[in-house]
Scaffold this motif. Structure first.
Motif, PDB file in Angstrom:
ATOM      1  N   ASP A  80       0.833  -1.205   0.000  1.00  0.00           N
ATOM      2  CA  ASP A  80       0.000   0.000   0.000  1.00  0.00           C
ATOM      3  C   ASP A  80       0.866   1.253   0.000  1.00  0.00           C
ATOM      4  N   ILE A  84       0.786   4.011  -2.956  1.00  0.00           N
ATOM      5  CA  ILE A  84       0.522   5.435  -2.711  1.00  0.00           C
ATOM      6  C   ILE A  84       1.563   6.274  -3.457  1.00  0.00           C
ATOM      7  N   PHE A  99      -5.972  13.149  -4.308  1.00  0.00           N
ATOM      8  CA  PHE A  99      -5.969  11.683  -4.360  1.00  0.00           C
ATOM      9  C   PHE A  99      -5.883  11.083  -2.962  1.00  0.00           C
ATOM     10  N   LYS A 102      -9.213  11.698  -1.026  1.00  0.00           N
ATOM     11  CA  LYS A 102     -10.289  10.839  -1.517  1.00  0.00           C
ATOM     12  C   LYS A 102     -10.029   9.374  -1.185  1.00  0.00           C
ATOM     13  N   SER A 103      -8.759   8.968  -1.209  1.00  0.00           N
ATOM     14  CA  SER A 103      -8.418   7.587  -0.832  1.00  0.00           C
ATOM     15  C   SER A 103      -8.715   7.346   0.648  1.00  0.00           C
ATOM     16  N   GLY A 107     -11.183   4.705   2.105  1.00  0.00           N
ATOM     17  CA  GLY A 107     -10.731   3.761   3.125  1.00  0.00           C
ATOM     18  C   GLY A 107     -11.751   3.628   4.240  1.00  0.00           C
ATOM     19  N   TYR A 144      -6.222  -2.227   1.555  1.00  0.00           N
ATOM     20  CA  TYR A 144      -6.324  -0.794   1.318  1.00  0.00           C
ATOM     21  C   TYR A 144      -6.068  -0.425  -0.145  1.00  0.00           C
ATOM     22  N   ALA A 147      -9.170   0.907  -1.671  1.00  0.00           N
ATOM     23  CA  ALA A 147      -9.455   2.320  -1.392  1.00  0.00           C
ATOM     24  C   ALA A 147      -8.549   3.227  -2.217  1.00  0.00           C
ATOM     25  N   LEU A 148      -7.285   2.833  -2.380  1.00  0.00           N
ATOM     26  CA  LEU A 148      -6.367   3.642  -3.184  1.00  0.00           C
ATOM     27  C   LEU A 148      -6.796   3.675  -4.645  1.00  0.00           C
ATOM     28  N   GLY A 151      -9.851   5.912  -4.861  1.00  0.00           N
ATOM     29  CA  GLY A 151      -9.437   7.314  -4.763  1.00  0.00           C
ATOM     30  C   GLY A 151      -8.802   7.801  -6.058  1.00  0.00           C
ATOM     31  N   ALA A 152      -8.013   6.952  -6.686  1.00  0.00           N
ATOM     32  CA  ALA A 152      -7.376   7.320  -7.956  1.00  0.00           C
ATOM     33  C   ALA A 152      -8.417   7.501  -9.062  1.00  0.00           C
ATOM     34  N   THR A 155     -10.221  10.717  -8.548  1.00  0.00           N
ATOM     35  CA  THR A 155      -9.394  11.907  -8.763  1.00  0.00           C
ATOM     36  C   THR A 155      -9.018  12.109 -10.225  1.00  0.00           C
TER      37      THR A 155
END
Length: 167
Positions: A80, A84, A99, A102-103, A107, A144, A147-148, A151-152, A155
């Motif tokens: 993770d 990131i 990013f 929002k991630s 999460g 996670y 979630a990343l 978020g990407a 974004t």
């Protein structure tokens, strides 16, 4: 056109990272490395100047340090932390901050969803041995990477790189 294709490659890498994390609770180094090594090609094809490229690299380094700081106490996994950094490299400043925010929100959504699903899992009647090693296992880590990736994807449409690819 090639720059737009490389943005799709970035999306593919993020989705693949999320899927791998969901299935095995790991994000392979080769995947994060491929994402990072693809960025210079995308930057060149999208017309990023040397100054902007340097800012993206700096943001990636800072994100790696942040990821390492989150990994040290065990708040996130090592994959993770690297994911990131690789994603932040693509986003640059200030999009990487958006990013990350929002991630973090995603999460929270992921955590609530996992709690609800794990509490509901025994009601399915599935034998406990079938749940072991899955997302639904009690006490399993939170992947996670999901979630990343979310978020990407959230974004990307408003990012500088996306705007450059649309020109």
């Amino acid at each position: 056109m090639a720059g737009q294709f490389l943005l799709l490659v970035f999306v593919f890498f993020m989705v693949l990272a999320a899927a791998k994390d969901a299935m095995s609770f790991t994000i392979p180094n080769w995947l994060v490395g491929a994402m990072a090594l693809t960025f210079p090609l995308a930057a060149g094809l999208l017309g990023l100047g040397w100054m902007e490229f340097g800012i993206h690299v700096g943001v990636g380094v800072v994100a790696l340090l942040i990821g390492m700081a989150l990994f040290a106490p065990g708040w996130i996994g090592g994959g993770d932390a690297k994911l990131i950094a690789a994603a932040a490299l693509w986003f640059g400043f200030p999009d990487a901050l958006i990013f990350l925010a929002k991630s973090a929100l995603m999460g929270g959504v992921l955590a609530v969803a996992l709690i609800m699903l794990r509490r509901a899992a025994p009601a399915t009647g599935l034998p406990q041995r079938w749940l072991t090693g899955t997302l639904l296992a009690e006490g399993a880590p939170a992947p996670y990477g999901i979630a990343l990736a979310a978020g990407a994807m959230w974004t990307l449409p408003s990012s500088q790189l996306f705007a450059l690819a649309s020109l």
